[in-house]
Write an enzyme that holds these catalytic residues in place. Structure first.
Site, PDB file in Angstrom:
ATOM      1  N   HIS A 225      -1.605   0.538  -9.603  1.00 40.11           N
ATOM      2  CA  HIS A 225      -2.184  -0.980  -8.846  1.00 40.11           C
ATOM      3  C   HIS A 225      -3.013  -1.494  -9.471  1.00 40.11           C
ATOM      4  O   HIS A 225      -4.177  -1.701  -9.149  1.00 40.11           O
ATOM      5  CB  HIS A 225      -2.953   0.650  -7.354  1.00 40.11           C
ATOM      6  CG  HIS A 225      -3.705  -0.221  -6.041  1.00 40.11           C
ATOM      7  ND1 HIS A 225      -3.982   0.292  -5.232  1.00 40.11           N
ATOM      8  CD2 HIS A 225      -3.723  -1.812  -6.237  1.00 40.11           C
ATOM      9  CE1 HIS A 225      -4.151  -0.249  -4.216  1.00 40.11           C
ATOM     10  NE2 HIS A 225      -3.986  -2.262  -4.982  1.00 40.11           N
TER      11      HIS A 225
ATOM     12  N   ARG B 164       1.036  -1.232   0.240  1.00 43.80           N
ATOM     13  CA  ARG B 164       0.555  -0.302  -0.011  1.00 43.80           C
ATOM     14  C   ARG B 164       0.900   1.545  -0.055  1.00 43.80           C
ATOM     15  O   ARG B 164       1.863   0.912   0.210  1.00 43.80           O
ATOM     16  CB  ARG B 164      -0.932  -0.037   1.474  1.00 43.80           C
ATOM     17  CG  ARG B 164      -2.466  -1.099   0.974  1.00 43.80           C
ATOM     18  CD  ARG B 164      -3.632  -1.106  -0.297  1.00 43.80           C
ATOM     19  NE  ARG B 164      -3.760  -1.822  -0.041  1.00 43.80           N
ATOM     20  CZ  ARG B 164      -4.556  -3.036  -0.492  1.00 43.80           C
ATOM     21  NH1 ARG B 164      -3.661  -2.996  -1.067  1.00 43.80           N
ATOM     22  NH2 ARG B 164      -5.404  -3.068  -0.033  1.00 43.80           N
TER      23      ARG B 164
ATOM     24  N   GLU C 232      -2.904   8.680  -3.737  1.00 47.54           N
ATOM     25  CA  GLU C 232      -3.510   7.577  -5.071  1.00 47.54           C
ATOM     26  C   GLU C 232      -4.506   7.607  -4.871  1.00 47.54           C
ATOM     27  O   GLU C 232      -5.575   7.564  -4.190  1.00 47.54           O
ATOM     28  CB  GLU C 232      -3.175   6.079  -4.370  1.00 47.54           C
ATOM     29  CG  GLU C 232      -3.714   4.961  -5.690  1.00 47.54           C
ATOM     30  CD  GLU C 232      -3.131   3.959  -5.154  1.00 47.54           C
ATOM     31  OE1 GLU C 232      -3.832   2.855  -5.308  1.00 47.54           O
ATOM     32  OE2 GLU C 232      -1.818   3.202  -5.031  1.00 47.54           O
TER      33      GLU C 232
END
Length: 315
Positions: free
Chosen positions: A278, A231, A259
């Site tokens: 991602h 993450r 993000e």
């Protein structure tokens, strides 16, 4: 409410999932503004995939009868903010077994692309430039995997044919595996100076938030590669930018903080960084594996058997 009369909220139409048990009332909801039914009647809630924490949490406050909250991701940090809204005894399950192969594939792709200079070759092709030369190999490199759960283990499985000099493993708890010992976060100061490649595959939680800060990065050797498939919040972006801009370290990032990475952010154009949006789990392998997981979990739920992949229980 019993399992045989329970509403189940699914992010796939029920008719698209083979093997679902009978006796449950399946409702399709993939994050649309309108709920498919009364949240108070939902006993098993499958969180929409990749729709963000706001959507994931939105129905929880009204789910007074929910028994299981099921994510389709390995991480559960997007749901955790809403757990306090739930009554005690709700089981939160993750998608262990769904994303390991895809995330491990991308990890190896990022490592190899970064070491062998593939982004530069793509830019060279655009400019019709023949950029020959010598580039680093993965062979004979020392790799450190930080976060040795099922994804970390799958990454090591795929590293095995590449003749790495060493693979070290770090997790929350020390243990022994078939491939060797797993050490703890306390061992990082001794492990980082020997790591040519550091792979982050740890969950995001209070112990890993900002784990990769200035001290962590300073302990990595010159020229080392940081790969983040965990993450974005595990890494201090400002500290990483300083190392990238100095030219001392390289990075390959499938996740960032913030993000999505906004236009104009300096990380986009930092030297020696490869960024993917991602997509670690977003492959053709996701949907069939996710549907098999749901069929298996709901079969157990309908039969009154314990569900699997329980990460935490509210209390």
């Amino acid at each position: 409410m019993t399992a045989t009369t329970a509403d189940v909220w699914l992010p796939f139409p029920a008719e698209e999932i083979d093997g679902l048990p009978e006796g449950l009332n399946y409702l399709f909801w993939d994050g649309e503004p309108d709920f498919p039914g009364d949240p108070a009647d939902c006993a098993y809630y499958v969180v929409p995939y990749l729709k963000g924490p706001e959507i994931a949490v939105r129905p929880l406050a009204s789910m007074s009868a929910v028994q299981v909250v099921q994510t389709l991701s390995a991480g559960i940090d997007h749901v955790e903010p809403g757990l306090a809204l739930l009554h005690p005894g709700v089981r939160l399950c993750n998608a262990k077994g769904v994303h390991e192969a895809s995330t491990a594939e991308l990890t190896l792709a990022l490592i190899l692309a970064s070491l062998r200079g593939l982004p530069g070759f793509v830019h060279g092709q655009d400019k019709e430039e023949w950029r020959s030369g010598f580039y680093p190999a993965l062979a004979d490199k020392s790799v450190l995997i930080v976060g040795y759960g099922s994804i970390g283990s799958a990454i090591e499985d795929r590293l095995a044919p590449f003749e790495c000099a060493r693979v070290a493993r770090v997790a929350r708890s020390a243990r022994t595996t078939a491939r060797g010992p797993v050490q703890t976060l306390d061992d990082l100061p001794a492990l980082l100076p020997e790591a040519d490649v550091v792979v982050l595959s740890t969950p995001l939680n209070p112990s890993t938030q900002g784990l990769v800060g200035a001290d962590f990065l300073a302990a990595m050797p010159d020229g080392a590669l940081l790969v983040n498939v965990a993450r974005g919040g595990v890494v201090d972006t400002k500290a990483l930018l300083a190392e990238l801009e100095s030219g001392r370290l390289r990075a390959a990032l499938d996740v960032t903080d913030p993000e999505p990475l906004p236009a104009g952010h300096p990380l986009w154009h930092a030297p020696n960084v490869l960024i993917t949006p991602h997509v670690g789990g977003s492959t053709s392998a996701f949907e069939p594996r996710a549907k098999r997981l749901l069929a298996a979990q709901l079969t157990r739920f309908a039969a009154g058997e314990p569900v699997r992949n329980v990460v935490t229980t509210t209390g």
